[in-house]
Structure formats: C-alpha cells, structure tokens
Design a protein around this motif. Sequence first.
Motif, PDB file in Angstrom:
ATOM      1  N   VAL A 240       0.859  -1.187   0.000  1.00 30.75           N
ATOM      2  CA  VAL A 240       0.000   0.000   0.000  1.00 30.75           C
ATOM      3  C   VAL A 240       0.890   1.229   0.000  1.00 30.75           C
ATOM      4  N   PHE A 259      -3.407  -1.229 -11.530  1.00 24.81           N
ATOM      5  CA  PHE A 259      -2.641  -2.228 -10.779  1.00 24.81           C
ATOM      6  C   PHE A 259      -3.037  -3.662 -11.112  1.00 24.81           C
ATOM      7  N   MET A 265      -1.658  -1.325  -4.140  1.00 20.29           N
ATOM      8  CA  MET A 265      -2.757  -0.387  -3.911  1.00 20.29           C
ATOM      9  C   MET A 265      -2.151   1.003  -3.745  1.00 20.29           C
ATOM     10  N   TYR A 284      -6.742  -0.204  -7.053  1.00 21.37           N
ATOM     11  CA  TYR A 284      -6.131  -1.524  -6.890  1.00 21.37           C
ATOM     12  C   TYR A 284      -6.874  -2.531  -7.754  1.00 21.37           C
ATOM     13  N   LYS A 289      -4.996  -7.372  -4.928  1.00 20.09           N
ATOM     14  CA  LYS A 289      -5.108  -7.012  -3.518  1.00 20.09           C
ATOM     15  C   LYS A 289      -6.521  -7.239  -3.007  1.00 20.09           C
TER      16      LYS A 289
END
Length: 313
Positions: A240, A259, A265, A284, A289
Amino acid sequence: MVAKVFIDGEAGTTGLQIRERLAARRDIELLSVPEARRKEKAARAELLNAADVAILCLPDDAARESVSLIENDTTRVVDASTAHRVDPAWVYGFAEMAPGQADAIAKSRRVANPGCYPQGVIATVRPLIEAGLVPADFPFTVSAISGYSGGGRKMIEAYEANPDASPFAPYGLTFGHKHLPEMRAYSKMDIDPLFMPSVGNYAQGMVTMVPLQLGTLDSATTAKVLHDAIRGWFKPGGFVEVADYAEVDKLPELDPRTFNGTNGMRLHVFGNNARRQAVLVAVYDNLGKGASGAAVQNMNLLLGCDERASLAA
C-alpha cells in the motif's frame, strides 16, 4: 520444508488466480482433489486435514462446511468468502490495516481474507478516524467501480457474451451490500456508510472514492492534513503506497486497471480547501489485492515466507 496448500474451490475465478500465482513455487506442494472424486465431501476432508494451509474460495455456506471438516489443530485457513470476516475468532486478513496486523495474521490459525471493496475504504478512512481528524459517527459516503470479474463466473460470462454491455452499471441500490459489515467494522465507523458500488465493462480493476465535506470538520482540517495522516499510517515500500499530494483536475493513474495483475494499492487525497471539500481515493486490482493477491500474501505470512513471494507490487 515443502508446505502443503489446498485450494478448496480452485476452479473459481479467485481459486484459478491463486493457483496461477503459486504454480512456480518450489516451497509449496499444491494439493488437488482427483477429478474422479471432485464431488466427494470425504475427498475434500482428506485434503483439508492434510494441508498446512487451506485456502477457501467458496460460497459462504460451503466455506463454513469446509471449516467444519477440519478435525486437527494444524491446518491453518485463509477463507476468501464473506462467512467469517467479522467473526472475532478470525483475524482479518488486511495486513497493512493497522500496526501489528501482519503479525496477528502470521500467528493465527484462521484468517478471513478481506472483500475487495472494503480494503480501499479501510485504508483511507481508518487512519483519519484513529487520528481523530474525522469522527467515527461521520455520515460517510462511498462510491466505487469494479471490473465485472468481481461478480463471479455468471457475470463474467454475461459481459463477455455481450460486447455492448453498459460501460457503467450501478447496483446495490437497496443499500444492503454484503461488504458493509466489514467496511464499517474495520474502518472504525460507528454507522454504516452510504455505499454505491458499480460495475464497469472491463474485466478487472477497482477504484473506491470517499468524498468529505471538510466544512463539517474542524477548521484546521485541510486535505493536506488528511493526506499527511494517511501517509504516516503506512510503512514505505509495502504493497500500500500513498501518492504525493497534488491539486490536479484529473490523473491517468486513476484508471481502475492501473494495478491489474499485482498486489499493489495506491491511495490519493484530492482537495479544494477554498470549497472545503476533499475526496479519498484508492486504486487496486479487485482480483489482486482485492482477492487472490491478498490470499497469497496471507498464506505467505502463515507459512513464514517472504511476504512478497509470488506477488508483484
């Protein structure tokens, strides 16, 4: 030592992606039910009890059944269904959610893999509530869009059979989406947010957006203050990341597909302080994720492996 991993429900969208991510691993032996015994509960039970980690990619009731079939105290479970996400006996599998969460996952026998939509909301809202910048009883609104793969096999088939499907299809308009309990619980909200999900005519990728009327908050609370609190919450170099604060009209990086294929993310804060408005954004992959990537990350933590093994950021 080679760890034995059983993906219960490996033929589904999430299960297939997990298997693909793990296929090249030499430290893992993937267990599978023989084709001739695929419908036998006893065959599943054998592998559930033989596995070091069982990853459940099943509907809620089937996931509960699988857990009930485990008769030992050694098989550790990552459940990708909704069944156990707010069960206090299970650890919530969003490793970056809070300090110590990754360690809690690593020490647990039962991990509830997060839903796709809640993670972006939790990542942007929880740091602000924990810092006291936004009250827990704030009337949050969440809007989000996901690729059609988030709806499972039937939705995938429906979209892929119809090239003229709507590019933007809101749903959940009775406001009782199944992700609301975990969204509220782990964001630390006191009340359910008004959640408005939608499906786009593309396979995968996700954006969540949380708008804020800053005029309802303390006068010192600016968009930059919110950004700094969120940036300070997450360790640099992890899955993240927090984008630099910028006052811009639009960004190509907000494409929900940015992504895809990764476990990354990225969080953004945009604001207009003269208008006292801001929006918190997370980008994301709903299958990365948001599903299979998180499951592999949790499996790695349970096995004591490199957390990033089999995962691209």
